[in-house]
Scaffold this motif. Structure first.
Motif, PDB file in Angstrom:
ATOM      1  N   VAL A  33       0.844  -1.199   0.000  1.00 46.39           N
ATOM      2  CA  VAL A  33       0.000   0.000   0.000  1.00 46.39           C
ATOM      3  C   VAL A  33       0.881   1.251   0.000  1.00 46.39           C
ATOM      4  CG1 VAL A  33      -1.630   1.356   1.392  1.00 46.39           C
ATOM      5  CG2 VAL A  33      -2.004  -1.091   1.098  1.00 46.39           C
ATOM      6  N   LEU A  34       1.938   1.229   0.789  1.00 46.09           N
ATOM      7  CA  LEU A  34       2.837   2.397   0.843  1.00 46.09           C
ATOM      8  C   LEU A  34       3.509   2.624  -0.510  1.00 46.09           C
ATOM      9  CD1 LEU A  34       4.470   1.984   4.388  1.00 46.09           C
ATOM     10  CD2 LEU A  34       2.518   3.413   3.725  1.00 46.09           C
ATOM     11  N   ALA A  35       3.772   1.553  -1.235  1.00 48.24           N
ATOM     12  CA  ALA A  35       4.342   1.681  -2.580  1.00 48.24           C
ATOM     13  C   ALA A  35       3.266   2.211  -3.545  1.00 48.24           C
ATOM     14  CB  ALA A  35       4.873   0.332  -3.056  1.00 48.24           C
ATOM     15  N   GLU A  36       2.076   1.691  -3.430  1.00 47.01           N
ATOM     16  CA  GLU A  36       0.986   2.080  -4.328  1.00 47.01           C
ATOM     17  C   GLU A  36       0.608   3.553  -4.156  1.00 47.01           C
ATOM     18  OE1 GLU A  36      -0.031  -0.059  -6.537  1.00 47.01           O
ATOM     19  OE2 GLU A  36      -1.718   1.056  -7.412  1.00 47.01           O
ATOM     20  N   THR A  37       0.741   4.048  -2.918  1.00 47.00           N
ATOM     21  CA  THR A  37       0.342   5.430  -2.646  1.00 47.00           C
ATOM     22  C   THR A  37       1.517   6.401  -2.732  1.00 47.00           C
ATOM     23  OG1 THR A  37       0.557   4.863  -0.292  1.00 47.00           O
ATOM     24  CG2 THR A  37      -1.664   4.903  -1.206  1.00 47.00           C
TER      25      THR A  37
END
Lengths: 314, 276
Positions: B78-82
């Motif tokens: 999620v941190l990569a996606e955001t």
């Protein structure tokens, strides 16, 4: 006339002063606020006082969250529960991230008295000092407890303050100086042996020193209110000077302050050591005075250890 | 507010692929319970969370806490996606000196708000965080993801009691109710049912939703924000291993990595299911 007050009262009074000085200070308790003396803060600053009920794991977890939200939480319970029930919270949540959480564990030691072994914390120094990033402080008296609590607030990181229930003699003087974390104090000089003590045992060390002087033994007394980090410079100096140590603590001998001293001495300046403490047994009910005598935690116990260690000197 | 759930579903698919890639590359980690919460996290981060990935520690941010910290492949993906971290950093997951530790560590990496994994502790930490934010008169909210097996921990109930007692309306917990834990069925090992009643009895607003239905997830987060006198528990019924046929509802995928063939099949399945 000597002054007798409990270290937990020094803690409670310091919290009230800190409450006035610093709006970031918050205090948590687990339904023992009348015993840990945090009720005084609670009465004065109710919006910054959180009673978490009888739930020590959540006491520490909540304190950790409050520190992450920018506050300086002091979380209190009896030492046995604060350090024991919440051990993994202290390790994994507080210390691993070096969160700015202060733990005031009162009712440390056998001088809890009549409540008996279940409530007498004798392992907190061991449990707390083994955790990386933790600072461990065992004040000797009311004045030192107050000064140490103020210093713990200034310091950024986890601190465990081990406090006692019973009234103890005031032997320190912080009227003109702050408490320095990590510093040991020479209470009296000597050349034949060093008595290194912490908590209420430092007063007994001074009594033992007088009795030893009458027998022609010159004992130095160094007081170690901070168990971690240890004042290794002072230990080294006195190991060189006296070449024998007696350590004294109201705690299990295993893994306590004496063990910390031995860890340092054995690796840096091997020195004969005798350790005064509770020797791998549980406490029991009794008055504090009776218990200290029954378990050899007094001047006589120290004198006996000094006699033994002096014989070990080469 | 993004009501075009197709975009969120695309993000969730990308998150799922990164979960699998991270676990496959590390050859260890927890795919099952990461995949089950991917839709919830996609809706939370892209539709509700007050945050700025380029300014990760901004004062007014909402906090997301993974109490079920073993779902770290989900958190990091999620941190990569955001945009908190580069997707390439996921290759370092669980490796020596990586910021992406096996279980999340407080502030070790941008966007990681809490240490999680020792079960119950993230939830307990959330209580202090919510109390602190309220005391500081911050409008920030705390979102905490719990596992169902995690609810067997006593600490969860200590924390729940405190959340109800202190009426922490700025706290929204999400229970990833996939029904499986490491040793098997939650109800066979140590039943937690009726879990909704339990949290209701602890003075939570309790919402029960399908944790893969975007409209339901979206309205649950909206409802939680509107509540002002109680903490919220969103009980999200989910499928462990969601999106990968051989991992779905199979507890053996709680904490193991796919081999090359399995990994390739999983990615192919996810791509095939993607919204075009």
């Amino acid at each position: 006339m000597a002054d007798f007050k409990a270290t937990r009262n020094g803690y409670g009074e310091a919290l009230v002063e800190l409450g006035a000085k610093n709006s970031k200070v918050v205090v948590l308790d687990a339904d023992l606020s009348k015993s840990t003396m945090t009720y005084m803060f609670g009465e004065k600053y109710p919006e910054r006082f959180f009673n978490m009920g009888i739930a020590e794991q959540n006491l520490i977890g909540t304190a950790a969250g409050l520190s992450a939200a920018g506050f300086i939480p002091f979380a209190s319970s009896f030492g046995i529960f604060a350090s024991g029930r919440a051990y993994e919270q202290i390790r994994n949540i507080v210390c691993y991230a070096k969160l700015n959480v202060k733990i005031g564990g009162t009712h440390g030691g056998i001088t809890v008295g009549e409540d008996g072994a279940t409530h007498q914390g004798l392992e907190e120094i061991a449990l707390m000092r083994v955790i990386p990033n933790m600072t461990v402080i065992v004040p000797a008296d009311f004045d030192e407890a107050k000064a140490a609590t103020m210093a713990a607030c200034e310091y950024n990181g986890p601190v465990y303050l081990r406090l006692g229930r019973d009234k103890v003699e005031t032997i320190t003087d912080y009227s003109n100086r702050p408490f320095e974390i990590g510093k040991g104090y020479v209470l009296a000089d000597g050349s034949d042996v060093t008595i290194a003590a912490t908590g209420l045992m430092s007063a007994f060390a001074l009594q033992a020193r007088s009795a030893l002087a009458a027998k022609g033994v010159s004992a130095a007394v160094i007081h170690l209110p901070t168990i971690k980090p240890l004042d290794t410079k002072l230990l080294y100096e006195y190991a060189q000077k006296t070449r024998a140590f007696v350590t004294c603590e109201e705690h299990q001998i295993a893994c306590g302050m004496g063990s910390a001293v031995c860890e340092f001495l054995s690796q840096n300046i091997p020195t004969p050591v005798k350790m005064v403490g509770v020797n791998d047994v549980f406490g029991e009910s009794g008055t504090p005075k009776e218990l200290l005598e029954a378990y050899g935690l007094n001047a006589n116990g120290i004198i006996k250890a000094v006699d033994e260690v002096v014989k070990l000197k080469k | 507010m993004n009501n075009n759930f197709d975009a969120l579903k695309k993000h969730a698919s990308s998150i799922r692929k990164n979960i699998l890639k991270a676990v496959y590359t590390a050859n260890s980690g927890h795919p099952g319970g990461s995949l089950s919460s991917a839709d919830i996290m996609s809706v939370l981060y892209f539709n509700h969370l007050k945050h700025d990935p380029k300014n990760p520690w901004a004062e007014g941010r909402d906090r997301v806490i993974f109490s079920k910290g073993h779902a770290s492949p989900l958190l990091y993906s999620v941190l990569a996606e955001t945009g908190y971290i580069e997707a390439s950093e996921l290759d370092g997951f669980r490796k020596l000196h990586s910021r992406l530790q096996g279980h999340p560590v407080y502030h070790k990496c941008p966007g990681v708000e809490a240490t999680g994994g020792p079960l119950g502790q993230g939830f307990s930490f959330s209580i202090g965080m919510a109390l602190g934010l309220r005391l500081a008169k911050s409008g920030s909210r705390v979102y905490t993801l719990l596992g169902d097996g995690e609810c067997q921990e006593g600490l969860v109930w200590e924390a729940a009691m405190a959340a109800g007692h202190y009426k922490l309306s700025n706290l929204c917990a999400i229970l990833d109710y996939n029904g499986l834990q490491i040793d098997g069925d939650v109800e066979k090992i140590m039943g937690i049912a009726p879990i909704a009643d339990k949290f209701r009895a602890f003075n939570f607003n309790v919402l029960e939703i399908d944790g893969h239905d975007y409209a339901q997830i979206d309205s649950a987060f909206g409802f939680a924000k509107a509540k002002t006198c109680k903490p919220t528990m969103i009980i999200a019924h989910t499928v462990k291993g969601k999106g990968v046929s051989f991992m779905e509802n199979n507890y053996t995928w709680h904490g193991k990595a796919p081999n090359k063939e399995q990994y390739e099949q999983a990615i192919a399945e996810l791509e095939k299911a993607e919204v075009k």
